[in-house]
Design an enzyme around this catalytic site. Structure first.
Site, short mmCIF file in Angstrom:
data_model
loop_
_atom_site.label_atom_id
_atom_site.label_comp_id
_atom_site.label_asym_id
_atom_site.label_seq_id
_atom_site.Cartn_x
_atom_site.Cartn_y
_atom_site.Cartn_z
N TYR A 168 -79.33 -71.36 58.81
CA TYR A 168 -80.68 -71.82 59.23
C TYR A 168 -81.56 -70.63 59.57
O TYR A 168 -82.76 -70.64 59.31
CB TYR A 168 -80.57 -72.82 60.39
CG TYR A 168 -80.22 -74.18 59.83
CD1 TYR A 168 -78.90 -74.62 59.75
CD2 TYR A 168 -81.22 -74.99 59.29
CE1 TYR A 168 -78.59 -75.83 59.16
CE2 TYR A 168 -80.90 -76.21 58.69
CZ TYR A 168 -79.59 -76.62 58.62
OH TYR A 168 -79.28 -77.81 58.02
N VAL A 187 -87.90 -80.10 55.62
CA VAL A 187 -87.86 -79.81 57.08
C VAL A 187 -88.73 -78.60 57.40
O VAL A 187 -88.72 -78.09 58.51
CB VAL A 187 -86.39 -79.53 57.51
CG1 VAL A 187 -85.52 -80.76 57.27
CG2 VAL A 187 -85.81 -78.32 56.79
N HIS A 245 -85.84 -86.12 57.32
CA HIS A 245 -84.65 -85.29 57.56
C HIS A 245 -84.86 -84.27 58.67
O HIS A 245 -84.15 -83.27 58.73
CB HIS A 245 -84.23 -84.58 56.25
CG HIS A 245 -83.75 -85.55 55.21
ND1 HIS A 245 -83.71 -85.25 53.87
CD2 HIS A 245 -83.32 -86.83 55.32
CE1 HIS A 245 -83.25 -86.30 53.20
NE2 HIS A 245 -83.03 -87.27 54.04
N ASN A 293 -92.92 -83.73 38.55
CA ASN A 293 -91.70 -82.94 38.60
C ASN A 293 -91.66 -82.04 37.37
O ASN A 293 -92.36 -82.30 36.40
CB ASN A 293 -90.47 -83.87 38.63
CG ASN A 293 -89.24 -83.17 39.18
OD1 ASN A 293 -88.88 -82.10 38.69
ND2 ASN A 293 -88.63 -83.73 40.19
#
Ligand code: BV8
Length: 247
Positions: A67, A102, A118, A212
């Site tokens: 992280y 996130v 999330h 996409n």
């Protein structure tokens, strides 16, 4: 500016509620690697090794390093033209964002209504006493992952096997079902239960537009598939809307 499908232009003329369901591809042009792409961060690490509570309990330092690595990337990025276009479309429509990301880039771009399915990498809490450690300056947390109570501090993100925040999921799903157009942007649509949302919206009668680079699990149920970069395509959509609105 690339030509947009006439069907989308007609929908933009008649719609009132736009909802954007976004994944890691939304932030790719900000320089944040996606999960499963060629440059994907899962290439180096496997989800089961890192984004789950058992991995954290077994080796909190390794998960924390991961992280830290992602926060380092995120702290050097900023919203790209795609995030900014979604935020600016609020001038012309009711706009809501449902994100699996996130990285907090939609909020930094100025979007007002965001459902974070999330979690958010800027938020953290102690797994023992639940004390919050929400810092926007990652340095304040990255070098300290032990709480005053002695417990481990973890990122406030949803790991595999963990439930999604119910309010975010339910409100996001509701928004998608009521949308005139649901844009499915930069997601491989393989992670559940988030990936149920576009299917629910389709069943409820929304018009689905996928943006996409490639075909995905969800392409076949979308009404329009735009193969292109999120930042560029969303900027083209904003320009077209300004034309439609006579600006
Ligand atoms: C749960 C953590 C209940 C934060 C992540 C069915 C129902 C329910 C659960 C499951 C189910 N089937 C399987 C499950 C279990 C599991 C799951 O879905 N596994 C998958 C992999 C099969 N789900 C869970 O565990 C969820 N929890 O179900 O709880 C429960 C409770 C107890 C026991 C059992 C169940 C929790 C899921 C959340 C996991 N957390 N992240 C973090 O560290 O980030 S997942 C991770 O994947 C991210 O959140 C990410 O957002 C998400 C989805 O990935 P994408 O965003 O789509 O990214 P990806 O790289 O895959 O794709 C990028 C796309 O962008 C590509 O298509 C690419 O072409 C495109 N692209 C690239 N560049 C661009 C672009 N597009 C446009 N422009 C560009 N420039």
């Amino acid at each position: 500016m690339a030509e947009l499908p006439i069907q989308l232009i007609e929908r933009l003329e008649s719609s009132k509620r736009l909802v954007f369901f976004t994944g890691a591809g939304m932030s790719a042009e900000s320089g944040i690697p996606t999960f499963r792409g060629e440059d994907g961060i899962w290439k180096k690490f496997k989800p089961e090794e890192l984004a789950n509570f058992n991995a954290f309990r077994k080796n909190p330092e390794l998960v924390w390093e991961w992280y830290k690595y992602r926060r380092e990337i995120i702290s050097n990025t900023r919203p790209n033209p795609g995030h900014l276009a979604i935020a600016e479309l609020e001038k012309y429509y009711s706009v809501e964002v449902i994100t699996q990301n996130v990285d907090n880039l939609h909020r930094r771009a100025g979007s007002k209504i965001i459902y974070e399915l999330h979690g958010n990498i800027e938020k953290n809490y102690c797994i023992k006493c639940n004390k919050r450690y929400d810092f926007f300056d990652f340095k304040l947390i990255d070098n300290k992952n032990i709480c005053e109570c002695g417990g481990f501090i973890r990122p406030d993100v949803v790991w595999f096997g963990e439930n999604l925040p119910l309010d975010q999921f339910n409100n996001g799903e509701e928004a998608a079902k009521w949308s005139d157009i649901l844009f499915v942007v930069g997601t491989s649509a393989v992670v559940y239960p988030a990936a149920y949302i576009p299917y629910e919206a389709k069943k409820a009668g929304s018009f689905l537009v996928e943006i996409n680079l490639d075909e995905t699990e969800i392409s076949s149920i979308c009404d329009i598939n735009i193969f292109g970069k999120a930042g560029e395509t969303l900027s083209d959509i904003l320009s077209k809307v300004k034309q439609i609105k006579g600006e």
